[in-house]
Enzyme design. Structure first.
Site, short mmCIF file in Angstrom:
data_model
loop_
_atom_site.label_atom_id
_atom_site.label_comp_id
_atom_site.label_asym_id
_atom_site.label_seq_id
_atom_site.Cartn_x
_atom_site.Cartn_y
_atom_site.Cartn_z
CG HIS A 188 -2.18 -0.73 1.04
ND1 HIS A 188 -2.86 -1.32 2.08
CD2 HIS A 188 -2.90 -1.00 -0.07
CE1 HIS A 188 -3.95 -1.90 1.61
NE2 HIS A 188 -4.00 -1.73 0.31
NE ARG A 293 -6.04 -2.35 -7.59
CZ ARG A 293 -5.39 -1.27 -8.01
NH1 ARG A 293 -5.95 -0.07 -7.91
NH2 ARG A 293 -4.17 -1.37 -8.52
NE ARG A 329 -9.75 -6.92 -9.04
CZ ARG A 329 -8.59 -6.63 -8.46
NH1 ARG A 329 -7.46 -7.04 -9.02
NH2 ARG A 329 -8.55 -5.93 -7.34
CD GLU A 419 -5.92 -12.22 -10.79
OE1 GLU A 419 -5.69 -11.44 -9.86
OE2 GLU A 419 -7.02 -12.79 -10.96
CG ASN A 442 1.05 -6.55 -8.85
OD1 ASN A 442 2.00 -6.25 -9.56
ND2 ASN A 442 0.20 -5.66 -8.37
CG ASP A 443 -2.45 -12.07 -7.33
OD1 ASP A 443 -1.74 -12.28 -6.32
OD2 ASP A 443 -3.60 -11.62 -7.25
NE ARG A 453 0.65 -8.68 -4.35
CZ ARG A 453 -0.40 -8.12 -4.94
NH1 ARG A 453 -1.40 -8.87 -5.36
NH2 ARG A 453 -0.45 -6.83 -5.13
CB CYS A 490 -4.68 -4.27 -15.02
SG CYS A 490 -5.16 -5.88 -14.36
#
Length: 565
Positions: A188, A293, A329, A419, A442-443, A453, A490
């Site tokens: 974050h 999101r 999403r 993902e 990321n995933d 992660r 994304c």
């Protein structure tokens, strides 16, 4: 004596800066001389009072937050401070006779271990939890709370780690840069720093030791490559300023549609999390949103948002972007982002459990309400270009289930997130059933490399430059080419100007990122033709290591690109 020292970490927010150091006030820790608790009820009230005060302070900060995303982070942290499970844990420790501050620390550590086990979003909240622990401990001990000191001049902020609650309220005019020893590229704090436009580097090992014996020291930071210079020379500062000047020059002509030098179109889009994010992102020169999101509507609530509330939010987002694309999403929650109103019970390995679409299949009422709201929002904003995709999809059966359900609600553009390696390898089969795919790097990195992660020590494995991850991206794009369906990215990788060239070379047709990164990515694309991007992709995927991959591409790039990193 020249104490100049160059340290390296992970760049998470591009830009250069220099200035005097301001160290975040450290946590006071456990009172080593405190007596054992002999009145658990009275001590419990003291702790609850401290936690209530921490929560109130965080809510007050939320009222002055600089964005809806920051506000949501602060409010979620405030709710965590008064969590009943945490308070019960403290009471349990006090009843054993544990001293007050140690009871707080021990209870928090038990809770933190549980959150780490959940992975994903909940693991990210461990930093929030430790921030609450440290603030409550300081209040119980009547000592200053940890945090950013009062700033009287622009500084480079240094911390072991910086809680999102602190980052969310930073003033970019007073904080020129951020340097932390811990943290991750997708935390974050890293994301908020990028949104605020503050150059930042995390995982800068040795910064505390370097500053321990120095007084009135200055730092220089390059948040693009993660370089930090302690006690920089005049030439170091001049070089950073010159780099910033060159960067501004390189960005000066960045406007309009995304495209390579020879005209190959690549849509450049924004990642958003709230209606306020949408309103702000829509003012940028970009082509829509590649990731909205929606989970911010659902998290930290006792009941699911109503169809009416969801419709109003989605309509607001669509109206902000007018005729530009908005990719929504559907709810990405479940095992790693548990909802109090949708608890599916304990799981042995929640990070690999019923999250995303898997939760939606178990709780069809949630996905049905969301799809109804999206259809109503689309009708209320008829000019909008709405695309809807499901997270955590791995199989043809899951793809068919979601596509049929979404289309039954009248939604015209239906897609899936890629993902998992399963989705990447079988992209041709999945894309034959839907209209598009979007890669969450990321995933995808996490699952491809089997590396959490949120585990800072594994950050090198989570680099999107890992050749294995690039192979997963290529496999997905081949599925898109075979079916004639667009494939976007994304994840955070889409906002890296150098990586953007590789992704386009692999076959990616759109890139979504923090709005502030669009100009640099657009400029990078216009410096290179499609054939060069394809060559870069081949070199990167064939490289032995992630470092080799990045270096190979950097050596092939136009020299001007270095000023955009």
């Amino acid at each position: 004596m020249n104490d100049r020292l160059v340290l390296h970490g992970i760049g998470v927010s591009a830009g250069t800066a220099s200035g005097p150091v301001a160290v975040v006030t450290p946590a006071v820790g456990i009172d080593e001389f405190e007596p054992a608790s002999v009145d658990a009820d009275a001590d419990g009230r003291r702790v609850r009072d401290a936690l209530d005060q921490v929560a109130a302070s965080l809510r007050e900060r939320a009222g002055h937050a600089n964005s809806e995303t920051s506000k949501a982070v602060l409010e979620a942290t405030a709710a965590l401070a008064t969590d009943r499970g945490l308070i019960k844990g403290v009471d349990k420790e006090l009843k054993k006779g544990t001293g007050v501050t140690k009871a707080i620390h021990d209870a928090v550590e038990v809770y933190a271990t549980k959150l780490r086990g959940l992975g994903g979003y909940m693991a990210e909240r461990v930093t929030d939890l430790y921030d609450i622990r440290d603030r409550a401990t300081a209040r119980v001990r009547n000592l200053p709370e940890p945090g950013v000191p009062d700033l009287t001049e622009p500084v480079v902020l240094v911390a072991h780690d910086l809680a999102p609650a602190e980052t969310a309220t930073l003033d970019p005019e007073m904080v020129r840069g951020i340097v932390t020893e811990a943290g991750g590229a997708t935390s974050h704090t890293a994301i908020l720093a990028a949104q605020l436009g503050i150059p930042a580097a995390v995982q800068v090992k040795g910064i505390a030791e370097a500053l321990a014996s120095a007084e009135n020291v200055e730092l220089a930071i390059d948040g693009g490559v993660g370089e930090v210079i302690v006690a920089p020379t005049a030439s170091d500062v001049a070089e950073l300023k010159e780099r910033s000047r060159r960067r501004a020059a390189a960005l000066a002509g960045s406007s309009g549609e995304g495209a390579t030098r020879d005209g190959h179109k690549v849509k450049l889009l924004a990642n958003i999390g709230t209606a306020d994010d949408a309103a702000k992102a829509a003012t940028y020169d970009l082509e829509g949103s590649g990731l909205f999101r929606t989970e911010f509507l659902f998290l930290d609530r006792d009941a699911a948002p109503s169809i009416e509330e969801q419709t109003a939010t989605y309509t607001s987002v669509l109206e902000s972007f007018g005729t530009r694309r908005v990719v929504v999403r559907t709810l990405d929650a479940g095992a790693d982002k548990p909802l109090s109103f949708a608890d599916l019970g304990p799981e042995e390995n929640p990070a690999l459990g019923r999250r995303g679409l898997r939760l939606s299949q178990a709780r069809e009422d949630l996905i049905d309400a969301q799809l109804i709201a999206l259809a109503q929002a689309s009708a209320a904003a008829p000019a909008a270009d709405l695309w809807v995709m499901a997270p955590m999809v791995s199989t043809v059966e899951e793809t068919t289930w979601f596509a049929d359900k979404a289309r039954a609600h009248g939604l015209k553009r239906v897609g899936v997130m890629v993902e998992t390696p399963a989705a990447a390898i079988r992209a041709k089969q999945l894309l034959s059933l839907v209209d598009f795919a979007s890669i969450g790097t990321n995933d995808l990195s996490q699952y491809t490399m089997a590396a959490d992660r949120m585990e800072g020590e594994l950050a090198h494995l989570l680099s999107p430059w890992q050749p294995a991850v690039l192979s997963m991206v290529r496999a997905t794009c081949r599925g898109g080419e075979a079916t004639g369906k667009p494939v976007g990215v994304c994840g955070e990788a889409g906002g890296d100007p150098l990586m953007a060239l590789v992704l386009v070379g692999l076959g990616v047709t759109s890139l979504s990122m923090a709005p502030g990164k669009v100009n640099a990515v657009r400029a990078a694309l216009r410096l290179h033709d499609l054939d060069t991007c394809r060559q870069m992709a081949n070199y990167a995927e064939d490289a032995q290591t992630a470092t080799d991959a990045r270096n190979a591409v950097l050596n092939m790039a136009d020299p001007v690109l270095r000023d955009l990193l």
